[in-house]
Design a protein around this motif. Sequence first.
Motif, PDB file in Angstrom:
ATOM      1  N   GLN A 191      -5.623  -0.019  -6.818  1.00 38.29           N
ATOM      2  CA  GLN A 191      -4.915   0.609  -7.870  1.00 38.29           C
ATOM      3  C   GLN A 191      -3.324   0.769  -7.670  1.00 38.29           C
ATOM      4  OE1 GLN A 191      -6.893   1.208 -10.469  1.00 38.29           O
ATOM      5  NE2 GLN A 191      -8.617   0.257  -9.237  1.00 38.29           N
ATOM      6  N   ILE A 192      -3.043   0.430  -6.468  1.00 36.20           N
ATOM      7  CA  ILE A 192      -1.616   0.323  -6.355  1.00 36.20           C
ATOM      8  C   ILE A 192      -0.950  -1.125  -6.718  1.00 36.20           C
ATOM      9  CG2 ILE A 192       0.431   0.367  -4.769  1.00 36.20           C
ATOM     10  CD1 ILE A 192      -1.767   2.062  -2.883  1.00 36.20           C
ATOM     11  N   PRO A 193      -0.104  -1.052  -8.101  1.00 41.24           N
ATOM     12  CA  PRO A 193       0.189  -2.316  -8.457  1.00 41.24           C
ATOM     13  C   PRO A 193       1.029  -3.146  -7.558  1.00 41.24           C
ATOM     14  CG  PRO A 193       0.705  -0.503  -9.869  1.00 41.24           C
ATOM     15  CD  PRO A 193       0.265  -0.008  -8.864  1.00 41.24           C
ATOM     16  N   VAL A 194       2.141  -2.659  -7.078  1.00 41.03           N
ATOM     17  CA  VAL A 194       2.743  -3.312  -6.016  1.00 41.03           C
ATOM     18  C   VAL A 194       3.222  -2.545  -4.805  1.00 41.03           C
ATOM     19  CG1 VAL A 194       5.112  -4.537  -5.732  1.00 41.03           C
ATOM     20  CG2 VAL A 194       4.028  -4.581  -7.878  1.00 41.03           C
ATOM     21  N   SER A 195       3.049  -3.086  -3.683  1.00 43.35           N
ATOM     22  CA  SER A 195       3.060  -2.209  -2.536  1.00 43.35           C
ATOM     23  C   SER A 195       3.956  -2.867  -1.489  1.00 43.35           C
ATOM     24  CB  SER A 195       1.825  -1.814  -1.881  1.00 43.35           C
ATOM     25  OG  SER A 195       1.989  -0.979  -0.796  1.00 43.35           O
ATOM     26  N   GLU A 196       4.599  -2.796  -0.503  1.00 42.87           N
ATOM     27  CA  GLU A 196       5.325  -3.393   0.447  1.00 42.87           C
ATOM     28  C   GLU A 196       4.447  -3.390   1.844  1.00 42.87           C
ATOM     29  OE1 GLU A 196       8.248  -5.042   0.213  1.00 42.87           O
ATOM     30  OE2 GLU A 196       8.920  -4.428  -1.732  1.00 42.87           O
ATOM     31  N   TYR A 197       3.280  -2.571   1.764  1.00 40.36           N
ATOM     32  CA  TYR A 197       2.492  -2.534   2.821  1.00 40.36           C
ATOM     33  C   TYR A 197       1.159  -3.063   2.817  1.00 40.36           C
ATOM     34  CZ  TYR A 197       5.945   1.216   3.213  1.00 40.36           C
ATOM     35  OH  TYR A 197       7.194   1.860   3.136  1.00 40.36           O
ATOM     36  N   ASP A 198       0.647  -3.719   4.099  1.00 41.97           N
ATOM     37  CA  ASP A 198      -0.410  -4.276   4.374  1.00 41.97           C
ATOM     38  C   ASP A 198      -1.377  -2.868   5.098  1.00 41.97           C
ATOM     39  OD1 ASP A 198      -2.924  -5.268   4.521  1.00 41.97           O
ATOM     40  OD2 ASP A 198      -2.057  -6.682   6.462  1.00 41.97           O
ATOM     41  N   TYR A 199      -2.021  -1.976   4.303  1.00 37.53           N
ATOM     42  CA  TYR A 199      -2.412  -0.723   5.094  1.00 37.53           C
ATOM     43  C   TYR A 199      -3.499  -0.925   6.220  1.00 37.53           C
ATOM     44  CZ  TYR A 199      -0.145   2.188   1.504  1.00 37.53           C
ATOM     45  OH  TYR A 199       0.811   2.971   0.736  1.00 37.53           O
ATOM     46  N   GLN A 200      -3.436  -0.221   7.190  1.00 33.95           N
ATOM     47  CA  GLN A 200      -4.351  -0.355   8.297  1.00 33.95           C
ATOM     48  C   GLN A 200      -4.823   1.083   8.807  1.00 33.95           C
ATOM     49  OE1 GLN A 200      -3.020  -2.715  11.651  1.00 33.95           O
ATOM     50  NE2 GLN A 200      -1.593  -3.814  10.486  1.00 33.95           N
ATOM     51  N   ILE A 201      -6.128   1.284   8.290  1.00 34.94           N
ATOM     52  CA  ILE A 201      -6.609   2.709   8.351  1.00 34.94           C
ATOM     53  C   ILE A 201      -7.657   2.480   9.720  1.00 34.94           C
ATOM     54  CG2 ILE A 201      -7.858   4.643   7.388  1.00 34.94           C
ATOM     55  CD1 ILE A 201      -6.604   3.312   4.750  1.00 34.94           C
ATOM     56  N   LYS A 202      -7.198   3.327  10.806  1.00 30.07           N
ATOM     57  CA  LYS A 202      -8.300   3.390  12.003  1.00 30.07           C
ATOM     58  C   LYS A 202      -8.948   4.671  12.077  1.00 30.07           C
ATOM     59  CE  LYS A 202      -5.714  -0.690  13.596  1.00 30.07           C
ATOM     60  NZ  LYS A 202      -4.988  -1.166  14.598  1.00 30.07           N
ATOM     61  N   ILE A 203      -9.975   4.867  12.907  1.00 37.43           N
ATOM     62  CA  ILE A 203     -10.640   6.020  13.201  1.00 37.43           C
ATOM     63  C   ILE A 203     -10.458   6.267  14.708  1.00 37.43           C
ATOM     64  CG2 ILE A 203     -12.831   7.245  13.117  1.00 37.43           C
ATOM     65  CD1 ILE A 203     -13.564   5.137  11.061  1.00 37.43           C
ATOM     66  N   ILE A 204      -9.843   7.432  14.931  1.00 40.08           N
ATOM     67  CA  ILE A 204      -9.821   7.814  16.490  1.00 40.08           C
ATOM     68  C   ILE A 204     -10.939   8.772  16.890  1.00 40.08           C
ATOM     69  CG2 ILE A 204      -7.138   7.220  16.468  1.00 40.08           C
ATOM     70  CD1 ILE A 204      -6.991  10.473  16.194  1.00 40.08           C
ATOM     71  N   GLU A 205     -11.336   8.588  18.222  1.00 40.46           N
ATOM     72  CA  GLU A 205     -12.295   9.405  18.741  1.00 40.46           C
ATOM     73  C   GLU A 205     -11.440  10.934  19.082  1.00 40.46           C
ATOM     74  OE1 GLU A 205     -15.408   9.218  19.482  1.00 40.46           O
ATOM     75  OE2 GLU A 205     -15.801   7.181  19.575  1.00 40.46           O
TER      76      GLU A 205
END
Length: 274
Positions: free
Chosen positions: A92-106
């Motif tokens: 839903q973000i038309p143009v973004s400069e970012y390649d999102y990386q979402i990570k889970i921490i213990e």
Amino acid sequence: MLGKIQKDFIKFLLLFGGLFIIIYLGFLLMARTSDSIWLLNHNNTHLLSYEKEIQLGEIIEEYVLKEREMDLLHNSSIDSALWVITSRLKTQIPVSEYDYQIKIIESKTVNAYTIPGGKIFISKALISFCESPEQLAAVLAHEIAHVEKRHTVSRILKEFTVSLLFGIISGSDTVLLSELWKTTISSSFDRKQEKESDEYAMQLLEKAGISPRVIAAFFRKLNRENLNYNEKIEFLMSHPHNNARIKRSLEYKPSDDFKTLPFDLDWNKIKEGL
């Protein structure tokens, strides 16, 4: 003689006033250009390019994973669910400069934070706390808003000069990494940035077929359980106060043709795998 002096003084005032008006109008004109906007406001993000921001994020991530011994959670079921949720938002973000990386921490603390370059960390406890994938999507939407608005970059540039950041990026000043990390996770966004991110998040949720009122549900649960969370965590902090954010979420008016699109996820089963 006195009359001549008075005339000269009036001429001086007119000349000085004219110069003042010209200079003032010049500042207003320059403020309309992106290159000189820093003259009249506090938007300093142009000082750090997207490329440098992404490099900085990679360095910070490597530092915390190695030096801080932060453990990442790897679980195929949870990873798959997280991919479904984040993909819905990112499309839903038309143009973004970012390649999102979402990570889970213990971590047993309800927690979420963002480092430069579109890297978002959420805790295992946060997933357990969320009653639905929509609530987790609300947290992620807020974090994405800070990234897209470059609030994280602005916050860092208030504490570190560009030359210091370039020194960290080039690897010549590793001592500052620890201080940069502390600033990244502990310094708060200002009230304007928080409001801006809430508004962006609600718009993003609506576009993704998720009711913006889910933000209210999240904070109501937070208030109800009265968790002893770290108030410096930006999404959970008390300013703007939880109740104000609940009110803003409930008052948000989606478009007339808005329809929710539920996630096809067995959330309880997913949380059992934590």
